[in-house]
Write an enzyme that holds these catalytic residues in place. Structure first.
Site, PDB file in Angstrom:
ATOM      1  N   THR A 191      -5.573  81.388  47.844  1.00  0.00           N
ATOM      2  CA  THR A 191      -5.355  81.528  49.185  1.00  0.00           C
ATOM      3  C   THR A 191      -3.975  82.364  49.192  1.00  0.00           C
ATOM      4  O   THR A 191      -3.539  82.907  48.355  1.00  0.00           O
ATOM      5  CB  THR A 191      -5.263  79.983  49.833  1.00  0.00           C
TER       6      THR A 191
ATOM      7  N   LYS B  60      -4.435  86.640  47.577  1.00  0.00           N
ATOM      8  CA  LYS B  60      -5.871  86.982  47.672  1.00  0.00           C
ATOM      9  C   LYS B  60      -5.911  88.693  46.901  1.00  0.00           C
ATOM     10  O   LYS B  60      -7.015  88.919  46.494  1.00  0.00           O
ATOM     11  CB  LYS B  60      -6.687  86.970  48.895  1.00  0.00           C
TER      12      LYS B  60
ATOM     13  N   ASP C 117     -15.609  84.275  51.591  1.00  0.00           N
ATOM     14  CA  ASP C 117     -15.132  84.195  53.176  1.00  0.00           C
ATOM     15  C   ASP C 117     -16.242  84.829  53.795  1.00  0.00           C
ATOM     16  O   ASP C 117     -16.645  84.650  55.060  1.00  0.00           O
ATOM     17  CB  ASP C 117     -13.817  84.585  53.313  1.00  0.00           C
TER      18      ASP C 117
END
Length: 287
Positions: free
Chosen positions: A67, A71, A107
């Site tokens: 996170t 990243k 994601d």
């Protein structure tokens, strides 16, 4: 949960990371699946990213989520990087097998699954994306993959929005890409005409949850889908304004759950118990 000498390690690295709600979500899933795994938060300072990934190998972690702000920083230290993670310059999930670190970005599909589970589709839609950071990159690529008619990126700095549009142009296919600075006089009309509006900024996140949203409520319309990737609070100021305008809304917990579920499936080879993970997340948010 019982931890012994055979427990498999997984976790999340970030700076800071104490606020992360991934540990209760994943640990609930491991317990539900009867897996002797544990998921732990790993605070990693920016200058310690390489050392942390050596630790993933050395300590035998099966996998780790990544996170903010790591990243992109992890990419040079991975042995393999998926096409999507390479394109976006960001990996949020790392799989460790036999000393090999493989980077993925869950994601993208996580966002699409969150949209689909409320009965919406991005196919053929006009999509406005607020922000130009890592999550905005993932949402833009998700919209392209879903066959959105157009994706317009709005950012406080217009140059960054344009850079993101340029980055995605080679894979855009028939999706029309555009970029504007938030203070451009065309922006209110662009937002009002969009069918889907996605806020990928941190504006409205706790403890600054009462600040005005990036997009004023008067720009929003009935019939739109308004998404806010912020999950704390669940009902952000933007989503409240969207509801008052008659728009459908999607809170950030959906993407958080689904990107986590995809990571768990990558690590374990088991189908993730999505509703168990969601319940654990919502319980942690309520505490």
């Amino acid at each position: 949960m019982f931890i012994d000498g055979a427990t498999t390690l997984a976790g999340v690295m970030g700076w800071p990371v104490a606020h992360s709600l991934s540990p209760p979500m994943h640990n609930a899933a491991f317990e539900h699946l009867g897996l002797n795994w544990v998921y732990v938060p790993c605070p990693v300072a920016p200058e310690q990213v390489e050392a942390a990934l050596l630790g993933v190998r050395g300590l035998g972690f099966a996998g780790i989520n990544v996170t903010i702000p790591h990243k992109s920083a992890v990419l040079p230290y991975l042995d393999e990087v998926s096409r999507d993670a390479q394109l976006l310059g960001a990996a949020n999930t790392i799989l460790h097998q036999d000393g090999i670190l493989h980077g993925e970005n869950t994601d993208i599909q996580g966002f699409l699954r969150s949209v689909e589970e409320i009965g919406w589709s991005l196919t053929g839609r006009s999509v406005v994306v607020l922000g130009a950071g890592g999550s905005a990159r993932a949402v833009c690529l998700a919209a392209i993959r879903a066959g959105a008619e157009q994706v317009i990126i709005l950012n406080r700095t217009g140059d960054r929005a344009a850079q993101l549009a340029d980055l995605l142009t080679p894979v855009a296919g028939e999706t029309v890409l555009g970029a504007l600075a938030l203070d451009d006089p065309l922006v209110p009309g662009v937002v009002a005409a969009a069918q889907v509006v996605v806020d990928c900024t941190s504006v409205g996140m706790y403890p600054h949850h009462e600040v005005a949203p990036v997009v004023p409520g008067e720009w929003l319309q009935a019939g739109q889908l308004v998404c806010d990737l912020t999950y704390n609070p669940r009902r952000t100021v933007l989503l409240q304004a969207a509801e008052e305008a008659g728009a459908a809304t999607l809170e950030g917990t959906g993407m958080l759950v689904h990107q986590g579920a995809l990571a768990l499936e990558l690590w374990t080879g088991r189908e993730a118990p999505v509703e168990v993970m969601r319940s654990a997340l919502l319980l942690a948010l309520a505490e």
